[in-house]
Design a protein around this motif. Sequence first.
Motif, PDB file in Angstrom:
ATOM      1  N   LEU A 316     -35.473  15.036  24.577  1.00  0.00           N
ATOM      2  CA  LEU A 316     -34.280  15.488  25.305  1.00  0.00           C
ATOM      3  C   LEU A 316     -33.031  14.778  24.795  1.00  0.00           C
ATOM      4  CD1 LEU A 316     -35.599  15.682  28.993  1.00  0.00           C
ATOM      5  CD2 LEU A 316     -35.200  17.563  27.404  1.00  0.00           C
ATOM      6  N   LYS A 317     -33.168  13.519  24.432  1.00  0.00           N
ATOM      7  CA  LYS A 317     -32.010  12.775  23.890  1.00  0.00           C
ATOM      8  C   LYS A 317     -31.524  13.422  22.603  1.00  0.00           C
ATOM      9  CE  LYS A 317     -32.196   8.216  24.008  1.00  0.00           C
ATOM     10  NZ  LYS A 317     -32.731   6.835  23.918  1.00  0.00           N
ATOM     11  N   ARG A 318     -32.462  13.788  21.748  1.00  0.00           N
ATOM     12  CA  ARG A 318     -32.087  14.436  20.481  1.00  0.00           C
ATOM     13  C   ARG A 318     -31.451  15.796  20.736  1.00  0.00           C
ATOM     14  NH1 ARG A 318     -33.742  19.119  18.114  1.00  0.00           N
ATOM     15  NH2 ARG A 318     -35.961  18.629  18.390  1.00  0.00           N
ATOM     16  N   VAL A 319     -32.046  16.573  21.645  1.00  0.00           N
ATOM     17  CA  VAL A 319     -31.516  17.898  21.974  1.00  0.00           C
ATOM     18  C   VAL A 319     -30.119  17.779  22.581  1.00  0.00           C
ATOM     19  CG1 VAL A 319     -31.800  19.860  23.554  1.00  0.00           C
ATOM     20  CG2 VAL A 319     -33.748  19.023  22.217  1.00  0.00           C
ATOM     21  N   HIS A 320     -29.932  16.805  23.462  1.00  0.00           N
ATOM     22  CA  HIS A 320     -28.612  16.613  24.085  1.00  0.00           C
ATOM     23  C   HIS A 320     -27.540  16.339  23.032  1.00  0.00           C
ATOM     24  CE1 HIS A 320     -25.430  15.133  26.680  1.00  0.00           C
ATOM     25  NE2 HIS A 320     -25.461  13.964  26.047  1.00  0.00           N
ATOM     26  N   GLU A 321     -27.831  15.437  22.112  1.00  0.00           N
ATOM     27  CA  GLU A 321     -26.848  15.096  21.081  1.00  0.00           C
ATOM     28  C   GLU A 321     -26.558  16.283  20.168  1.00  0.00           C
ATOM     29  OE1 GLU A 321     -24.941  12.418  20.648  1.00  0.00           O
ATOM     30  OE2 GLU A 321     -25.750  11.751  22.574  1.00  0.00           O
ATOM     31  N   GLU A 322     -27.571  17.053  19.861  1.00  0.00           N
ATOM     32  CA  GLU A 322     -27.410  18.153  18.916  1.00  0.00           C
ATOM     33  C   GLU A 322     -26.732  19.377  19.522  1.00  0.00           C
ATOM     34  OE1 GLU A 322     -30.256  20.802  15.897  1.00  0.00           O
ATOM     35  OE2 GLU A 322     -31.034  18.977  16.853  1.00  0.00           O
ATOM     36  N   TYR A 323     -26.949  19.612  20.839  1.00  0.00           N
ATOM     37  CA  TYR A 323     -26.498  20.876  21.425  1.00  0.00           C
ATOM     38  C   TYR A 323     -25.472  20.743  22.554  1.00  0.00           C
ATOM     39  CZ  TYR A 323     -30.188  23.254  18.837  1.00  0.00           C
ATOM     40  OH  TYR A 323     -30.973  23.771  17.838  1.00  0.00           O
ATOM     41  N   LYS A 324     -25.072  19.520  22.902  1.00  0.00           N
ATOM     42  CA  LYS A 324     -24.148  19.352  24.029  1.00  0.00           C
ATOM     43  C   LYS A 324     -22.809  20.034  23.803  1.00  0.00           C
ATOM     44  CE  LYS A 324     -22.451  14.858  22.406  1.00  0.00           C
ATOM     45  NZ  LYS A 324     -22.286  13.417  22.728  1.00  0.00           N
ATOM     46  N   ASP A 325     -22.396  20.168  22.551  1.00  0.00           N
ATOM     47  CA  ASP A 325     -21.129  20.820  22.244  1.00  0.00           C
ATOM     48  C   ASP A 325     -21.315  22.236  21.709  1.00  0.00           C
ATOM     49  OD1 ASP A 325     -19.670  18.504  22.968  1.00  0.00           O
ATOM     50  OD2 ASP A 325     -20.060  17.628  20.986  1.00  0.00           O
ATOM     51  N   LYS A 326     -22.523  22.749  21.788  1.00  0.00           N
ATOM     52  CA  LYS A 326     -22.816  24.085  21.269  1.00  0.00           C
ATOM     53  C   LYS A 326     -23.136  25.096  22.371  1.00  0.00           C
ATOM     54  CE  LYS A 326     -24.728  22.491  16.825  1.00  0.00           C
ATOM     55  NZ  LYS A 326     -25.919  22.545  15.935  1.00  0.00           N
ATOM     56  N   LYS A 344     -33.828   2.227  37.204  1.00  0.00           N
ATOM     57  CA  LYS A 344     -34.458   1.395  36.177  1.00  0.00           C
ATOM     58  C   LYS A 344     -34.935   2.254  35.009  1.00  0.00           C
ATOM     59  CE  LYS A 344     -38.303  -1.776  35.390  1.00  0.00           C
ATOM     60  NZ  LYS A 344     -39.558  -2.337  35.911  1.00  0.00           N
ATOM     61  N   ALA A 345     -35.550   3.391  35.316  1.00  0.00           N
ATOM     62  CA  ALA A 345     -36.054   4.280  34.266  1.00  0.00           C
ATOM     63  C   ALA A 345     -34.904   4.857  33.444  1.00  0.00           C
ATOM     64  CB  ALA A 345     -36.874   5.405  34.885  1.00  0.00           C
ATOM     65  N   MET A 346     -33.809   5.243  34.101  1.00  0.00           N
ATOM     66  CA  MET A 346     -32.660   5.791  33.361  1.00  0.00           C
ATOM     67  C   MET A 346     -32.109   4.767  32.379  1.00  0.00           C
ATOM     68  SD  MET A 346     -30.342   8.098  35.934  1.00  0.00           S
ATOM     69  CE  MET A 346     -30.111   6.816  37.167  1.00  0.00           C
ATOM     70  N   GLU A 347     -32.057   3.511  32.824  1.00  0.00           N
ATOM     71  CA  GLU A 347     -31.529   2.459  31.952  1.00  0.00           C
ATOM     72  C   GLU A 347     -32.481   2.195  30.790  1.00  0.00           C
ATOM     73  OE1 GLU A 347     -30.130  -2.244  32.194  1.00  0.00           O
ATOM     74  OE2 GLU A 347     -30.644  -1.154  34.028  1.00  0.00           O
ATOM     75  N   GLU A 348     -33.774   2.137  31.076  1.00  0.00           N
ATOM     76  CA  GLU A 348     -34.757   1.870  30.028  1.00  0.00           C
ATOM     77  C   GLU A 348     -34.775   2.974  28.982  1.00  0.00           C
ATOM     78  OE1 GLU A 348     -38.073  -0.623  32.675  1.00  0.00           O
ATOM     79  OE2 GLU A 348     -38.361   1.502  32.259  1.00  0.00           O
ATOM     80  N   GLU A 349     -34.592   4.205  29.422  1.00  0.00           N
ATOM     81  CA  GLU A 349     -34.693   5.352  28.515  1.00  0.00           C
ATOM     82  C   GLU A 349     -33.358   5.735  27.886  1.00  0.00           C
ATOM     83  OE1 GLU A 349     -37.442   6.462  27.605  1.00  0.00           O
ATOM     84  OE2 GLU A 349     -38.888   5.976  29.170  1.00  0.00           O
ATOM     85  N   GLY A 350     -32.264   5.178  28.376  1.00  0.00           N
ATOM     86  CA  GLY A 350     -30.951   5.522  27.822  1.00  0.00           C
ATOM     87  C   GLY A 350     -30.576   6.969  28.063  1.00  0.00           C
ATOM     88  N   MET A 351     -30.731   7.428  29.293  1.00  0.00           N
ATOM     89  CA  MET A 351     -30.459   8.828  29.645  1.00  0.00           C
ATOM     90  C   MET A 351     -28.972   8.980  29.978  1.00  0.00           C
ATOM     91  SD  MET A 351     -33.921   9.298  31.935  1.00  0.00           S
ATOM     92  CE  MET A 351     -33.932  11.092  32.064  1.00  0.00           C
ATOM     93  N   VAL A 352     -28.204   9.411  28.990  1.00  0.00           N
ATOM     94  CA  VAL A 352     -26.740   9.414  29.128  1.00  0.00           C
ATOM     95  C   VAL A 352     -26.181  10.737  29.663  1.00  0.00           C
ATOM     96  CG1 VAL A 352     -26.466   7.707  27.302  1.00  0.00           C
ATOM     97  CG2 VAL A 352     -26.475  10.137  26.710  1.00  0.00           C
ATOM     98  N   TRP A 353     -26.996  11.766  29.752  1.00  0.00           N
ATOM     99  CA  TRP A 353     -26.511  13.046  30.262  1.00  0.00           C
ATOM    100  C   TRP A 353     -26.549  13.058  31.794  1.00  0.00           C
ATOM    101  CZ3 TRP A 353     -30.900  12.163  27.473  1.00  0.00           C
ATOM    102  CH2 TRP A 353     -32.121  12.384  28.111  1.00  0.00           C
ATOM    103  N   THR A 354     -26.214  14.173  32.384  1.00  0.00           N
ATOM    104  CA  THR A 354     -26.112  14.266  33.845  1.00  0.00           C
ATOM    105  C   THR A 354     -27.441  13.950  34.524  1.00  0.00           C
ATOM    106  OG1 THR A 354     -24.397  15.955  33.640  1.00  0.00           O
ATOM    107  CG2 THR A 354     -25.502  15.770  35.778  1.00  0.00           C
ATOM    108  N   GLN A 355     -27.395  13.007  35.488  1.00  0.00           N
ATOM    109  CA  GLN A 355     -28.588  12.561  36.189  1.00  0.00           C
ATOM    110  C   GLN A 355     -28.388  12.667  37.701  1.00  0.00           C
ATOM    111  OE1 GLN A 355     -31.430  11.544  34.544  1.00  0.00           O
ATOM    112  NE2 GLN A 355     -30.368  12.030  32.625  1.00  0.00           N
TER     113      GLN A 355
END
Length: 406
Positions: A316-326, A344-355
Amino acid sequence: MMRTSLLRKANLIYLAILVLVLASCEGNKGYTINGTVQGDVENAKVYLQKRDFISQVIIDSTLINDGKFLLEGMVEYPGLYTIIIDRTPEGEASNPKYKNVSHFYLENSDITFEGDINTLPGFYYNAKRKSVPATIKGSMAQTLKDNYEKQVKPLNAQLNELNQRYVNEYLTPYIKDGTENVELGIEITNKEKKINALLLDKKLAFIRNNTHSIVAFDFVSYFFTAMYVDFTVEEIDEMVDWLANDWQETPLFEQLRKQAEAAKRVALGEEFKDIELLNRDGELVKLSTLIEPGKFNMLEFWASWCGPCRGEIPHLKRVHEEYKDKGFNIISISVDSRDKDWKKAMEEEGMVWTQLRDPNGMDGEVKSVYNVLGVPTCIVLDKENRIYKTNMRGAYLDGFLKQEID
């Protein structure tokens, strides 16, 4: 002469009444299950369990004596039941490792059950153990189900082979060292989709041709209660209509109608339902305020304790970076009951999109409104905010994005 005539008439009336009584008795005949089990099963317990969407209830039990058992009773309607053979040693608490299970359709008829305790399916799947289902005869519904399974067996074999390829060639390398072969994943999942479409066509044809059977009835019921409802409202209504003539006077049909109405809430083509969820700052916000107009929006339901959910996050991180502006927006919605576990899980996983998080966890609106029965669950909304695709994970999501956006 008159007396003889009267006697003859009396005898005819008596015979007519006797025929009616016998017919009535025959019509009320219940079921018998004569079981034969090979292996070390002396004095093992045998349970007959009713299986439905609400509960699983033991309705009868007996013991195995000289490798045989007998169960007798009556059912109002044919239905799916389970025979459980429990070999838990005397003095020990009942344990699933000692249990063997056989699922079948029970109806009011004379049924035979034959199997070997060494190969009957266990309570849990074990790839290292040879598993041979029991031979169950005498149930017309079970025979119909068996015949259907034989027809679709070649397609299921192809699907299993593709699933194994997906795990071995796409998923395992990705998990082990991060090697993501996107094209291979899309190739395999496209083949899977074609076979799944053929299987669906066969199942729908079976339902239309066997509307009187509980097997067809259950197939429709499963469609409506599955994790994903991959049908439109019109298709749901059509399937209910198929069964109406044979089932509408029964309590089962009323239950089916309720299932159909629940399924319609998350049917393909239906507009998304607005609910209130917690954001990272602990504020209640409406889902509608975070859906980006003119884009495909994916509602991705997950939890910190869900292994497959956590395994999907790098993708999902890769998909977010590739398609967030598409034109693709991900909204992750947690069903964690504890706020600290989520954060804690969001921080560990680096989930930067909408949570977001449902404040009531798995018992909240995520379940009651979006029919989320387990995680991970993914629903893609089209550009008009209507439910468009389901089960968009891994290479399935990549294939969707390549087709719709690239």
